[in-house]
Design an enzyme around this catalytic site. Structure first.
Site, PDB file in Angstrom:
ATOM      1  CB  THR A 148    -129.117 -38.433  21.954  1.00  0.00           C
ATOM      2  OG1 THR A 148    -129.407 -38.865  23.155  1.00  0.00           O
ATOM      3  CG2 THR A 148    -129.809 -37.165  21.689  1.00  0.00           C
ATOM      4  CG  ASP A 149    -131.620 -42.471  24.816  1.00  0.00           C
ATOM      5  OD1 ASP A 149    -131.095 -41.294  24.988  1.00  0.00           O
ATOM      6  OD2 ASP A 149    -131.510 -43.184  25.491  1.00  0.00           O
ATOM      7  CD  GLU A 150    -130.089 -37.245  27.137  1.00  0.00           C
ATOM      8  OE1 GLU A 150    -130.100 -35.835  27.099  1.00  0.00           O
ATOM      9  OE2 GLU A 150    -129.175 -37.669  27.684  1.00  0.00           O
ATOM     10  CE1 TYR A 157    -126.460 -33.987  23.229  1.00  0.00           C
ATOM     11  CE2 TYR A 157    -127.720 -34.861  24.666  1.00  0.00           C
ATOM     12  CZ  TYR A 157    -126.868 -34.672  23.593  1.00  0.00           C
ATOM     13  OH  TYR A 157    -126.501 -36.016  23.047  1.00  0.00           O
ATOM     14  CE  LYS A 207    -127.044 -35.165  18.747  1.00  0.00           C
ATOM     15  NZ  LYS A 207    -125.890 -35.196  17.788  1.00  0.00           N
TER      16      LYS A 207
HETATM   17  P1  NAD Z   1    -118.000 -36.184  22.911  1.00  0.00           P
HETATM   18  O1  NAD Z   1    -118.237 -34.986  23.801  1.00  0.00           O
HETATM   19  O2  NAD Z   1    -117.156 -37.193  23.580  1.00  0.00           O
HETATM   20  O3  NAD Z   1    -117.092 -35.802  21.586  1.00  0.00           O
HETATM   21  C1  NAD Z   1    -117.707 -34.836  20.928  1.00  0.00           C
HETATM   22  C2  NAD Z   1    -116.604 -34.463  19.530  1.00  0.00           C
HETATM   23  O4  NAD Z   1    -117.025 -33.510  18.678  1.00  0.00           O
HETATM   24  C3  NAD Z   1    -115.269 -33.913  20.204  1.00  0.00           C
HETATM   25  O5  NAD Z   1    -114.195 -34.535  19.345  1.00  0.00           O
HETATM   26  C4  NAD Z   1    -115.473 -32.153  19.899  1.00  0.00           C
HETATM   27  O6  NAD Z   1    -113.986 -31.805  19.460  1.00  0.00           O
HETATM   28  C5  NAD Z   1    -116.063 -32.507  18.619  1.00  0.00           C
HETATM   29  N1  NAD Z   1    -116.730 -31.268  18.181  1.00  0.00           N
HETATM   30  C6  NAD Z   1    -117.557 -30.527  19.151  1.00  0.00           C
HETATM   31  N2  NAD Z   1    -117.846 -29.320  18.635  1.00  0.00           N
HETATM   32  C7  NAD Z   1    -117.470 -29.536  17.261  1.00  0.00           C
HETATM   33  C8  NAD Z   1    -117.624 -28.437  16.095  1.00  0.00           C
HETATM   34  N3  NAD Z   1    -118.191 -27.606  16.121  1.00  0.00           N
HETATM   35  N4  NAD Z   1    -116.923 -28.776  14.958  1.00  0.00           N
HETATM   36  C9  NAD Z   1    -116.171 -30.033  14.918  1.00  0.00           C
HETATM   37  N5  NAD Z   1    -115.939 -30.664  15.927  1.00  0.00           N
HETATM   38  C10 NAD Z   1    -116.535 -30.510  16.992  1.00  0.00           C
HETATM   39  O7  NAD Z   1    -119.148 -36.951  22.388  1.00  0.00           O
HETATM   40  P2  NAD Z   1    -119.744 -38.294  22.287  1.00  0.00           P
HETATM   41  O8  NAD Z   1    -120.367 -38.900  23.549  1.00  0.00           O
HETATM   42  O9  NAD Z   1    -118.705 -39.128  21.557  1.00  0.00           O
HETATM   43  O10 NAD Z   1    -121.101 -38.164  21.285  1.00  0.00           O
HETATM   44  C11 NAD Z   1    -120.953 -38.235  20.005  1.00  0.00           C
HETATM   45  C12 NAD Z   1    -122.238 -38.031  19.456  1.00  0.00           C
HETATM   46  O11 NAD Z   1    -123.192 -39.210  19.873  1.00  0.00           O
HETATM   47  C13 NAD Z   1    -122.796 -36.763  19.649  1.00  0.00           C
HETATM   48  O12 NAD Z   1    -123.591 -36.340  18.653  1.00  0.00           O
HETATM   49  C14 NAD Z   1    -123.752 -37.042  20.584  1.00  0.00           C
HETATM   50  O13 NAD Z   1    -125.127 -36.111  20.822  1.00  0.00           O
HETATM   51  C15 NAD Z   1    -124.383 -38.609  20.462  1.00  0.00           C
HETATM   52  N6  NAD Z   1    -124.693 -39.434  21.519  1.00  0.00           N
HETATM   53  C16 NAD Z   1    -123.837 -39.675  22.611  1.00  0.00           C
HETATM   54  C17 NAD Z   1    -124.280 -40.417  23.484  1.00  0.00           C
HETATM   55  C18 NAD Z   1    -123.487 -40.962  24.537  1.00  0.00           C
HETATM   56  O14 NAD Z   1    -123.810 -41.613  25.650  1.00  0.00           O
HETATM   57  N7  NAD Z   1    -122.194 -40.506  24.736  1.00  0.00           N
HETATM   58  C19 NAD Z   1    -125.458 -41.426  23.394  1.00  0.00           C
HETATM   59  C20 NAD Z   1    -126.260 -41.108  22.298  1.00  0.00           C
HETATM   60  C21 NAD Z   1    -125.739 -40.175  21.337  1.00  0.00           C
HETATM   61  O1  DAU Z   2    -129.021 -40.933  26.377  1.00  0.00           O
HETATM   62  C1  DAU Z   2    -128.133 -40.416  25.415  1.00  0.00           C
HETATM   63  C2  DAU Z   2    -127.386 -39.464  26.222  1.00  0.00           C
HETATM   64  O2  DAU Z   2    -126.622 -39.941  27.403  1.00  0.00           O
HETATM   65  C3  DAU Z   2    -126.159 -38.414  25.418  1.00  0.00           C
HETATM   66  O3  DAU Z   2    -127.071 -38.123  24.258  1.00  0.00           O
HETATM   67  C4  DAU Z   2    -125.597 -37.569  26.045  1.00  0.00           C
HETATM   68  O4  DAU Z   2    -124.448 -37.128  25.110  1.00  0.00           O
HETATM   69  C5  DAU Z   2    -124.823 -38.298  27.194  1.00  0.00           C
HETATM   70  O5  DAU Z   2    -124.110 -37.407  27.723  1.00  0.00           O
HETATM   71  C6  DAU Z   2    -125.589 -39.028  27.992  1.00  0.00           C
HETATM   72  O6  DAU Z   2    -126.776 -37.967  28.966  1.00  0.00           O
HETATM   73  P1  DAU Z   2    -126.984 -38.350  30.429  1.00  0.00           P
HETATM   74  O7  DAU Z   2    -127.218 -37.013  30.949  1.00  0.00           O
HETATM   75  O8  DAU Z   2    -127.936 -39.390  30.642  1.00  0.00           O
HETATM   76  O9  DAU Z   2    -125.512 -38.900  30.914  1.00  0.00           O
HETATM   77  P2  DAU Z   2    -124.419 -38.408  31.976  1.00  0.00           P
HETATM   78  O10 DAU Z   2    -123.470 -39.261  32.311  1.00  0.00           O
HETATM   79  O11 DAU Z   2    -124.418 -36.967  32.256  1.00  0.00           O
HETATM   80  O12 DAU Z   2    -125.789 -38.659  33.363  1.00  0.00           O
HETATM   81  C7  DAU Z   2    -126.215 -40.213  33.522  1.00  0.00           C
HETATM   82  C8  DAU Z   2    -127.123 -40.237  34.634  1.00  0.00           C
HETATM   83  O13 DAU Z   2    -126.216 -40.189  35.821  1.00  0.00           O
HETATM   84  C9  DAU Z   2    -128.006 -39.046  34.769  1.00  0.00           C
HETATM   85  O14 DAU Z   2    -129.400 -39.497  35.341  1.00  0.00           O
HETATM   86  C10 DAU Z   2    -127.424 -38.132  35.659  1.00  0.00           C
HETATM   87  C11 DAU Z   2    -126.624 -38.805  36.606  1.00  0.00           C
HETATM   88  N1  DAU Z   2    -125.374 -38.188  37.227  1.00  0.00           N
HETATM   89  C12 DAU Z   2    -124.613 -37.563  36.112  1.00  0.00           C
HETATM   90  C13 DAU Z   2    -123.319 -36.954  36.672  1.00  0.00           C
HETATM   91  C14 DAU Z   2    -122.481 -36.349  35.700  1.00  0.00           C
HETATM   92  C15 DAU Z   2    -125.181 -38.312  38.386  1.00  0.00           C
HETATM   93  O15 DAU Z   2    -125.931 -38.711  39.103  1.00  0.00           O
HETATM   94  N2  DAU Z   2    -124.087 -37.607  38.930  1.00  0.00           N
HETATM   95  C16 DAU Z   2    -123.078 -37.001  37.954  1.00  0.00           C
HETATM   96  O16 DAU Z   2    -122.073 -36.370  38.669  1.00  0.00           O
END
Ligand code: NAD
Ligand code: DAU
Length: 332
Positions: free
Chosen positions: A123-125, A147, A151
């Site tokens: 992730t970019d985080e 988190y 990562k």
């Molecule tokens: P998500 O939370 O929607 O899904 C996570 C999945 O992983 C689920 O299906 C869950 O059941 C499975 N899982 C969790 N723990 C597990 C374990 N111990 N063994 C096997 N399976 C397990 O996540 P997402 O948003 O689809 O993110 C997927 C990946 O992309 C993650 O690695 C996350 O860090 C990365 N990522 C997400 C974002 C975003 O914006 N959502 C951005 C950048 C990177």
């Molecule tokens: O940047 C990539 C990441 O983006 C991924 O690695 C993470 O898995 C994914 O959860 C996401 O993280 P963020 O914390 O950026 O996403 P989230 O949707 O939780 O929040 C986005 C922004 O919105 C953040 O600045 C917090 C704000 N927010 C979030 C929630 C849930 C609110 O203001 N209110 C809310 O209720």
């Protein structure tokens, strides 16, 4: 190619599996997923009957589960499995350390033994927050939430396995994804579904934090390219260059949904809330990728998807989610 995908029942993993089955007619996929609260077999109901797709319920932290999945003889392994919600990592970090660090280690051990290609979905985080400019792949890792730190730990393990054992591995670091099948604890589906339910949207602090919004299908195309063409030992940023403050994002959602600012509920800020994420993407662009979806169209399309798929999100919001959410805010 035989692809072992972990965490394929989550948001990005399910979109990725669908893309692979559509675009690579020779590929087969085994999806290893624990089915945590975020894993939902409904996300892949449409591909369940495809003979090129199979599913194994299992935990990437469990050596037996991982061993069984590797016995399927994959050519490549893509690790999406993770605990992913920053807010949950602040209240209960342990599962993040377990799955995101130990789980990645378990996979790496098998990769080392079997000599298959590995891709870590990061992730970019991991770079932390940046007020001006953008992080390159060479920027130091300075994660700020449990988190992001978990990562980053996984990224460093991958790096060490490449250097020490010579495994073939790449890392992708994407910005905030949005689109179909995103669990409604994340800001866009939370806000859209709250508004569809007639609720308000909980905006943290003053809504000044900035995120770069990447449509999930664009991200999955980028990940697929890095998987097949990325150079071992390298990391690749994936970003859309579509940065919005949370207030801008919220107003855009309100406008599409015909709601006014009275639907915004300002709530206390997230602890350690990163101000801005921004990544430089020339490296993945040099491989031939660029995002196709502009933010306005992507958001319209996403809102419409949640309007059309209440049967997908309503059961989620009335289950575990409602308890999690009620603990945070009561009933807003
Ligand atoms: P998500 O939370 O929607 O899904 C996570 C999945 O992983 C689920 O299906 C869950 O059941 C499975 N899982 C969790 N723990 C597990 C374990 N111990 N063994 C096997 N399976 C397990 O996540 P997402 O948003 O689809 O993110 C997927 C990946 O992309 C993650 O690695 C996350 O860090 C990365 N990522 C997400 C974002 C975003 O914006 N959502 C951005 C950048 C990177
Ligand atoms: O940047 C990539 C990441 O983006 C991924 O690695 C993470 O898995 C994914 O959860 C996401 O993280 P963020 O914390 O950026 O996403 P989230 O949707 O939780 O929040 C986005 C922004 O919105 C953040 O600045 C917090 C704000 N927010 C979030 C929630 C849930 C609110 O203001 N209110 C809310 O209720």
């Amino acid at each position: 190619m035989r692809l072992l995908v972990t965490g394929g029942c989550g948001f990005i993993g399910s979109n990725f599996i669908r893309l692979v089955l559509e675009e690579h007619s020779e590929d087969e996929v085994l999806n290893l997923d624990k089915l945590t609260y975020a894993g939902n077999p409904e996300n892949l109901r449409d591909v369940e009957g495809d003979p090129r797709y199979s599913f194994q319920q299992g935990d990437i932290c469990d050596a037996d589960d991982v061993g069984k999945a590797f016995a399927w003889n994959p050519d490549m392994v893509i690790n999406f499995a993770a605990e992913t919600h920053v807010d949950r990592s602040i209240t209960s970090p342990e599962d993040f350390v377990k799955t995101d660090v130990l789980g990645t280690y378990r996979l790496l051990e098998q990769v080392r033994e079997m000599g298959v290609r590995f891709m870590q979905i990061s992730t970019d985080e991991v770079y932390g927050s940046i007020s001006e400019g953008s992080f390159s792949e060479e920027s130091p890792l300075q994660p700020n939430s449990p988190y992001a730190a978990s990562k980053a730990g996984a990224d460093l393990l991958v790096r060490s396995y490449v250097r020490t054992y010579g495994i073939d591995a790449v890392i992708a670091r994407s910005s905030n994804n949005y689109g179909p099948y995103q669990y409604p604890e994340k800001v866009i589906p939370l806000f859209v579904t709250n508004l569809l339910e007639g609720r308000r949207v909980p905006l943290y602090g003053e809504g000044r934090n900035i995120r770069d919004w990447l449509y999930v299908r664009d991200n999955c195309r980028g990940l697929d390219l890095v998987l097949r063409s990325g150079q071992s030992g390298e990391a690749y940023n994936v970003g859309a260059g579509q940065e919005k403050t949370n207030l801008e994002l919220t107003r855009a959602i309100l406008e599409i949904m015909g709601k006014g600012e009275e639907s915004i509920q300002n709530v206390p800020d997230r602890l350690g809330h990163d101000l801005r994420y921004s990544v430089e993407t020339s490296k993945i662009k040099a491989l031939g990728w660029s995002p196709r979806m502009d933010f306005e169209s992507g958001l319209q399309r996403t809102v419409q998807w949640y309007r059309d798929h209440a049967a997908w999100w309503e059961p989620i919001k009335s289950g575990e989610f409602r308890r999690y959410y009620a603990e945070k805010y009561g009933d807003i």
